[in-house]
Every structure is written in structure tokens, then in C-alpha cells.
Design a protein around this motif. Structure first.
Motif, PDB file in Angstrom:
ATOM      1  N   VAL A   1       7.844  -3.366  -8.836  1.00 25.88           N
ATOM      2  CA  VAL A   1       7.457  -4.415  -7.896  1.00 25.88           C
ATOM      3  C   VAL A   1       7.990  -4.001  -6.528  1.00 25.88           C
ATOM      4  O   VAL A   1       9.187  -3.768  -6.367  1.00 25.88           O
ATOM      5  CB  VAL A   1       8.011  -5.787  -8.318  1.00 25.88           C
ATOM      6  CG1 VAL A   1       7.477  -6.879  -7.397  1.00 25.88           C
ATOM      7  CG2 VAL A   1       7.636  -6.087  -9.759  1.00 25.88           C
TER       8      VAL A   1
ATOM      9  N   TYR B   1       2.502 -12.970 -14.110  1.00 26.31           N
ATOM     10  CA  TYR B   1       3.021 -11.644 -14.423  1.00 26.31           C
ATOM     11  C   TYR B   1       3.721 -11.617 -15.776  1.00 26.31           C
ATOM     12  O   TYR B   1       3.696 -10.599 -16.462  1.00 26.31           O
ATOM     13  CB  TYR B   1       3.949 -11.157 -13.313  1.00 26.31           C
ATOM     14  CG  TYR B   1       4.908 -12.208 -12.803  1.00 26.31           C
ATOM     15  CD1 TYR B   1       6.210 -12.286 -13.264  1.00 26.31           C
ATOM     16  CD2 TYR B   1       4.506 -13.136 -11.853  1.00 26.31           C
ATOM     17  CE1 TYR B   1       7.079 -13.243 -12.806  1.00 26.31           C
ATOM     18  CE2 TYR B   1       5.365 -14.112 -11.380  1.00 26.31           C
ATOM     19  CZ  TYR B   1       6.652 -14.162 -11.860  1.00 26.31           C
ATOM     20  OH  TYR B   1       7.500 -15.138 -11.404  1.00 26.31           O
TER      21      TYR B   1
ATOM     22  N   SER C   1      -2.168   1.999  -8.887  1.00 30.14           N
ATOM     23  CA  SER C   1      -2.170   0.624  -8.403  1.00 30.14           C
ATOM     24  C   SER C   1      -3.129   0.498  -7.236  1.00 30.14           C
ATOM     25  O   SER C   1      -3.274   1.416  -6.429  1.00 30.14           O
ATOM     26  CB  SER C   1      -0.766   0.213  -7.962  1.00 30.14           C
ATOM     27  OG  SER C   1      -0.780  -1.082  -7.395  1.00 30.14           O
TER      28      SER C   1
ATOM     29  N   ILE D   1       2.600  -3.180  -5.775  1.00 30.50           N
ATOM     30  CA  ILE D   1       2.953  -2.756  -7.128  1.00 30.50           C
ATOM     31  C   ILE D   1       2.811  -1.236  -7.152  1.00 30.50           C
ATOM     32  O   ILE D   1       1.727  -0.707  -6.959  1.00 30.50           O
ATOM     33  CB  ILE D   1       2.028  -3.365  -8.202  1.00 30.50           C
ATOM     34  CG1 ILE D   1       2.027  -4.891  -8.134  1.00 30.50           C
ATOM     35  CG2 ILE D   1       2.445  -2.873  -9.581  1.00 30.50           C
ATOM     36  CD1 ILE D   1       3.283  -5.544  -8.640  1.00 30.50           C
TER      37      ILE D   1
ATOM     38  N   GLU E   1      -3.038  -7.872 -10.309  1.00 26.46           N
ATOM     39  CA  GLU E   1      -2.996  -6.415 -10.319  1.00 26.46           C
ATOM     40  C   GLU E   1      -2.127  -5.900 -11.459  1.00 26.46           C
ATOM     41  O   GLU E   1      -2.475  -4.907 -12.123  1.00 26.46           O
ATOM     42  CB  GLU E   1      -2.467  -5.888  -8.980  1.00 26.46           C
ATOM     43  CG  GLU E   1      -2.324  -4.371  -8.888  1.00 26.46           C
ATOM     44  CD  GLU E   1      -3.633  -3.617  -9.116  1.00 26.46           C
ATOM     45  OE1 GLU E   1      -3.559  -2.384  -9.265  1.00 26.46           O
ATOM     46  OE2 GLU E   1      -4.719  -4.235  -9.131  1.00 26.46           O
ATOM     47  N   LEU E   2      -1.013  -6.571 -11.712  1.00 23.77           N
ATOM     48  CA  LEU E   2      -0.167  -6.173 -12.833  1.00 23.77           C
ATOM     49  C   LEU E   2      -0.916  -6.320 -14.149  1.00 23.77           C
ATOM     50  O   LEU E   2      -0.808  -5.458 -15.036  1.00 23.77           O
ATOM     51  CB  LEU E   2       1.112  -7.007 -12.850  1.00 23.77           C
ATOM     52  CG  LEU E   2       2.139  -6.646 -13.921  1.00 23.77           C
ATOM     53  CD1 LEU E   2       2.594  -5.187 -13.783  1.00 23.77           C
ATOM     54  CD2 LEU E   2       3.331  -7.580 -13.852  1.00 23.77           C
TER      55      LEU E   2
ATOM     56  N   TYR F   1      10.028  -0.974 -16.155  1.00 21.32           N
ATOM     57  CA  TYR F   1       9.642  -2.005 -15.190  1.00 21.32           C
ATOM     58  C   TYR F   1      10.856  -2.311 -14.323  1.00 21.32           C
ATOM     59  O   TYR F   1      11.937  -2.619 -14.839  1.00 21.32           O
ATOM     60  CB  TYR F   1       9.177  -3.257 -15.927  1.00 21.32           C
ATOM     61  CG  TYR F   1       8.610  -4.349 -15.052  1.00 21.32           C
ATOM     62  CD1 TYR F   1       7.333  -4.251 -14.517  1.00 21.32           C
ATOM     63  CD2 TYR F   1       9.349  -5.492 -14.766  1.00 21.32           C
ATOM     64  CE1 TYR F   1       6.812  -5.254 -13.717  1.00 21.32           C
ATOM     65  CE2 TYR F   1       8.829  -6.505 -13.973  1.00 21.32           C
ATOM     66  CZ  TYR F   1       7.561  -6.385 -13.452  1.00 21.32           C
ATOM     67  OH  TYR F   1       7.042  -7.381 -12.651  1.00 21.32           O
TER      68      TYR F   1
ATOM     69  N   SER G   1       0.135 -10.609  -9.506  1.00 21.05           N
ATOM     70  CA  SER G   1       0.037 -10.872 -10.945  1.00 21.05           C
ATOM     71  C   SER G   1      -1.253 -10.302 -11.510  1.00 21.05           C
ATOM     72  O   SER G   1      -1.266  -9.693 -12.590  1.00 21.05           O
ATOM     73  CB  SER G   1       0.095 -12.379 -11.214  1.00 21.05           C
ATOM     74  OG  SER G   1       1.373 -12.903 -10.944  1.00 21.05           O
TER      75      SER G   1
ATOM     76  N   VAL H   1       6.648   1.166 -13.538  1.00 20.61           N
ATOM     77  CA  VAL H   1       5.962   0.154 -12.739  1.00 20.61           C
ATOM     78  C   VAL H   1       7.026  -0.551 -11.903  1.00 20.61           C
ATOM     79  O   VAL H   1       7.999  -1.072 -12.437  1.00 20.61           O
ATOM     80  CB  VAL H   1       5.217  -0.853 -13.635  1.00 20.61           C
ATOM     81  CG1 VAL H   1       4.553  -1.935 -12.780  1.00 20.61           C
ATOM     82  CG2 VAL H   1       4.188  -0.141 -14.504  1.00 20.61           C
TER      83      VAL H   1
END
Length: 260
Positions: free
Chosen positions: A23, A89, A5, A10, A39-40, A58, A37, A21
Motif C-alpha cells: 500500500v 480491501y 498495478s 498500490i 484495484e487490490l 503484504y 480496494s 503488494v
């Protein structure tokens, strides 16, 4: 495998073929900004392109899975049209071809609930709660909330959540079919990663095809869905992995699968 990341908000962790992954904005209940968002979305692209990744978990950090979009940043959009056309996202998660398990550790509110609904399998901690509170603020969800929630828990339960904005607890979520399992909070991530590892051990073409087929089953009339499934079966049956599966069954040994 070198998926990383580019922001501390993230977090990405690899364990063999399983990517977790997370948050990582606990001070804001893992509310997601536009930058997060984006980056995701980049991370999802990297996961899709990496054949070594076979399953994704997630989750969130702290007491929230995610409180959804960061409301404080929504006024940055100059017009409703600009807001409508943003990439978010949920869009990114929907584009994951690999199977993804939501490990719902706490509040799954608004876009956080939508994000969990976008995942293939949902497991919740006993302390998790779920809500679609947008109606309290004068709008509704826009990341698939109504369609995915109704498909998951039925029209009347979805209407109750969407029209009141009130939260339900993990036990209710389990009873309604919103989640597959409820586990103690301390066991949640281990259980999700354990399940991801089982899925990752299966032939990857078959797993990804099963995911695509499930999506088709929800979106096609029944007869067309059955025809589509038969075509997908024929494609998977012709793979090297399927030949290995048949050989392993005949020889009473575990199969070794390479995604060919």
C-alpha cells in the motif's frame, strides 16, 4: 508472471514466485480508498490465477502499515446500506488462495489491523503499533475485526482493544500472539520475503490446502474439522507433487514441485 498495478497507490513487485503488494500512500498513512480496494481486488484475482505465484507479502510504505479506510471518503456513501454492501480491501485479502505474510512496518490501525489479521502470518517491526480505534469515533470495525482479533489474542485482550480503542506496541502484540515475530524495522521486509520464499519452495497444492484447512478448522466443530482434514490429506496425497516428495525423501534429494 506479469502482475502489475494500475495505480501508483498500490505497488506490486515480483521476485521469482513471491509477489510483494505494498500500500503506497504514505502521506495519508496508507489509508485505503474505495478505488484502491477495487484495484487490490483485481490484483488478488490475478495472483490467484497465476500458477507461478506461490506466496505473497503484504506491507505498507513509510511509517504506516495502514491506517485503515480513508475516513474522509466514507461520507461518499449515500446510505448506510450502500456502505454495508461495499467491497473492501479485507474482502479482497480474504479471497487470496495463496499464503500471505503481513510485514507490519508501522501503524496497523482500524482496517489496517483487520487487513493484517486477514493475512496468514504476521511479522512486525519493533516500531509497529496496533489499534482498533473505531470505537473512539462512534462505530466498530466491519472487516472481521472482532472474530479475527478474539481468535488471535483471546477474548479479554480483544475486548480491551475493541472497547478502549487504545494502541498496543509490538512487544505486547508478540506476547499476546497477535504476531509471530518482531524484528528490527530495517530487517522486516527481508525477513518476510525470506519466509515467503521458504513457503514458495513447498509443494503449492499442499500449501494452499493447508491454508484452506486452517480456515476450516476455525469455522467447523472439532470432529467435522478432523474429518475435513483427513479428506484434504487424501486429496493431496494423490498429487504428483506428493509422489515426488516421497521419491525425493527415499532418494535423499530435494524435491521439485510443479503444482500437479
Amino acid at each position: 508472471m506479469s502482475i502489475t498495478s494500475q495505480t501508483e497507490l498500490i505497488a506490486v513487485e515480483a521476485d521469482g514466485p513471491v509477489i510483494t503488494v505494498r500500500v503506497n500512500r504514505p502521506d495519508k498513512l496508507n489509508a485505503v480508498t474505495q478505488e484502491m480496494s477495487e484495484e487490490l481486488e483485481r490484483i488478488v484475482g490475478a495472483i490467484n490465477d497465476d500458477a507461478q505465484v506461490r506466496a505473497v507479502v503484504y506491507t505498507g510504505t513509510g511509517r504506516a502499515f495502514s491506517a485503515g479506510s480513508d475516513i474522509a471518503t466514507l461520507d461518499q456513501y449515500a446510505t448506510p446500506w450502500e456502505f454495508r454492501n461495499r467491497r473492501d480491501y479485507c474482502d479482497a485479502l480474504r479471497e487470496l488462495r495463496k499464503p500471505v505474510i503481513a510485514a507490519i512496518n508501522g501503524y496497523a490501525f482500524g482496517g489496517g489491523l483487520e487487513a493484517s489479521l486477514t493475512c496468514d502470518i504476521r511479522i512486525a517491526a519493533e516500531t509497529a503499533t496496533f489499534a482498533a480505534p473505531e470505537v473512539k469515533l462512534g462505530w466498530i470495525g466491519g472487516g472481521g475485526m472482532s472474530a479475527l482479533l478474539a481468535a488471535s489474542i483471546g477474548a479479554t485482550n480483544a475486548a480491551l482493544m475493541l472497547m478502549t480503542g487504545e494502541a498496543i506496541d509490538a512487544a505486547t502484540a508478540l506476547a499476546w500472539g497477535l504476531v509471530s515475530e518482531v524484528v528490527p524495522a530495517g530487517d522486516l521486509l527481508e525477513r518476510a520475503q525470506e519466509l515467503a520464499a521458504v513457503i514458495a519452495s513447498r509443494p503449492p497444492i499442499a500449501v494452499e490446502t493447508a491454508k484452506a484447512n486452517l480456515r476450516a478448522a476455525w469455522n467447523l466443530p472439532q470432529e467435522q474439522a478432523i474429518v475435513y482434514e483427513r479428506e484434504m490429506q487424501a486429496i493431496t496425497f494423490a498429487t504428483d507433487d506428493a509422489a515426488e516428495g516421497r521419491a525425493a525423501f527415499a532418494e535423499r534429494r530435494p524435491g521439485t514441485f510443479h503444482g500437479h
